[in-house]
Scaffold this active site. Structure first.
Site, mmCIF file in Angstrom:
data_model
loop_
_atom_site.group_PDB
_atom_site.id
_atom_site.type_symbol
_atom_site.label_atom_id
_atom_site.label_comp_id
_atom_site.label_asym_id
_atom_site.label_seq_id
_atom_site.Cartn_x
_atom_site.Cartn_y
_atom_site.Cartn_z
ATOM 1 C CB SER A 282 -3.031 39.003 16.064
ATOM 2 O OG SER A 282 -2.588 40.380 15.993
ATOM 3 C CE LYS B 253 -0.776 41.017 13.515
ATOM 4 N NZ LYS B 253 -0.905 41.929 14.721
ATOM 5 C CE1 TYR C 173 -2.509 41.630 9.586
ATOM 6 C CE2 TYR C 173 -4.385 43.438 9.820
ATOM 7 C CZ TYR C 173 -3.399 42.436 10.295
ATOM 8 O OH TYR C 173 -3.411 42.574 11.580
ATOM 9 C CE1 TYR D 120 -1.286 41.211 20.045
ATOM 10 C CE2 TYR D 120 -2.927 41.462 21.505
ATOM 11 C CZ TYR D 120 -2.815 40.752 20.346
ATOM 12 O OH TYR D 120 -3.650 40.297 19.596
ATOM 13 C CB VAL E 163 -8.239 41.564 19.092
ATOM 14 C CG1 VAL E 163 -7.249 42.049 19.489
ATOM 15 C CG2 VAL E 163 -8.548 41.767 17.432
#
Ligand code: GLN
Length: 331
Positions: A77, A80, A204, A256, A274
């Site tokens: 992540s 991102k 992605y 998160y 993660v």
């Protein structure tokens, strides 16, 4: 409790700081046993849950590394942040923000709930999966390679080498991607995606499978700490406005559904993934004290044992401790 408060009499030498960081890494390593490595992407289970490492790079070049610093891992992540940056650089900030919002969700990163319940005009933010998949669709290009080329170029500009794609992680995620597909189909139904679903998901999953080290994370963080400019060469790698926007989002949405707590207790922009990585950004701060890295620094952490929110359980504690001892908070 571990020692290491900094006071005015202290000489902030690399060696002195290194000793403290070594001590802190060994102290916080015990928390790894309270977490679990991610298992929903099967290959990530192979990670050694006892690992914990940190790298800190100051804007003036001082580097402190400690613990398991040589273990490569996939960016997950954390990518991102950088696809969002690339999309803003390719399309312009307002184009991107018209298609993805900047609000924290308070929900898990892969939640689909808000999308349906709130009937939004766009996903909540670029760091939840719905927003990140939407951002992947905005990247220019007809293949995933073309879409990701500017991301690899950005990494090369910052890191000085082109990181590799870990195809085993990519395949593992692709094969088990039911939830991201569910999110993807929903995004298609709502008309949010600007490229075809398979291509968007492939892009992605590939961006998440880029392999890096904590040293790389620290360097990425350092460039953001310096508002997108390389302090050594004074070359602007990321436009200032985009770097600042990315940092605001990291502060409000980067960890998160633990982002609020992290902002309150640690107080620096950060983004986790993660596989157990965290990139944290300590911008330059003006304090009338003898503190390390007043000029700003980037921090990379790796500890694959995760807490319930999916953040590195020992990594978060280590970061919080360092931020407190060195007064890194932006507030
Ligand atoms: N590739 C992962 C996923 O989409 C990234 C999630 C994460 O790091 N939080 O599920």
């Amino acid at each position: 409790m571990v020692q290491g408060a900094v006071n005015q009499n202290t000489k902030l030498t690399e060696e002195w700081l290194q000793n403290y960081v070594d001590e802190w890494v060994s102290f916080f390593r015990k928390y790894t046993k309270n977490g679990e490595v991610a298992s929903y992407i099967p290959i990530l289970q192979k990670a050694n849950k006892n690992h914990l490492g940190i790298s800190i790079i100051g804007n003036e070049g001082m580097t402190i590394q400690s613990g398991d610093v040589h273990v490569p891992f996939t960016i997950q992540s954390i990518s991102k942040v950088f696809t969002f940056i690339v999309a803003c650089m390719e399309r312009g900030v307002s184009y991107v923000l018209n298609r993805v919002d900047v609000e924290p969700t308070g929900e898990a990163f892969n939640s689909i709930m808000h999308l349906e319940i709130r009937q939004l005009r766009k996903p909540f933010n670029p760091f939840v999966n719905a927003g990140a998949i939407t951002v992947a669709s905005l990247l220019k290009g007809k293949t995933s390679e073309e879409k990701l080329e500017p991301l690899f170029q950005l990494f090369e500009d910052i890191l000085g080498y082109r990181p590799r794609l870990n195809m085993d992680v990519f395949e593992s995620e692709k094969e088990t991607s039911v939830r991201n597909r569910a999110i993807g189909y929903y995004l298609v139904e709502m008309g949010y995606l600007e490229s075809e679903l398979e291509l968007t998901l492939e892009t992605y999953f590939k961006q998440c499978s880029i392999e890096i080290s904590i040293h790389d994370l620290a360097r990425l963080g350092m460039i953001l700490a310096n508002d997108g400019e390389d302090p050594q060469t004074e070359i602007e790698i990321i436009p200032r406005q985009v770097a600042r926007l990315a940092k605001s989002l990291m502060l409000t949405c980067g960890m998160y559904d633990a982002s609020g707590k992290f902002a309150a207790y640690v107080g620096i922009p950060a983004k986790s993934g993660v596989s157990g990585g965290i990139v944290a950004v300590a911008p330059p701060r003006s304090r009338n004290e003898d503190l390390p890295f007043l000029e700003g620094c980037g921090i990379g952490v790796y500890g694959p044992a995760l807490d319930k929110q999916g953040n590195s359980i020992a990594g978060i504690r280590l970061l919080r401790h360092i931020a407190t001892k060195w007064d890194l908070s932006i507030f």
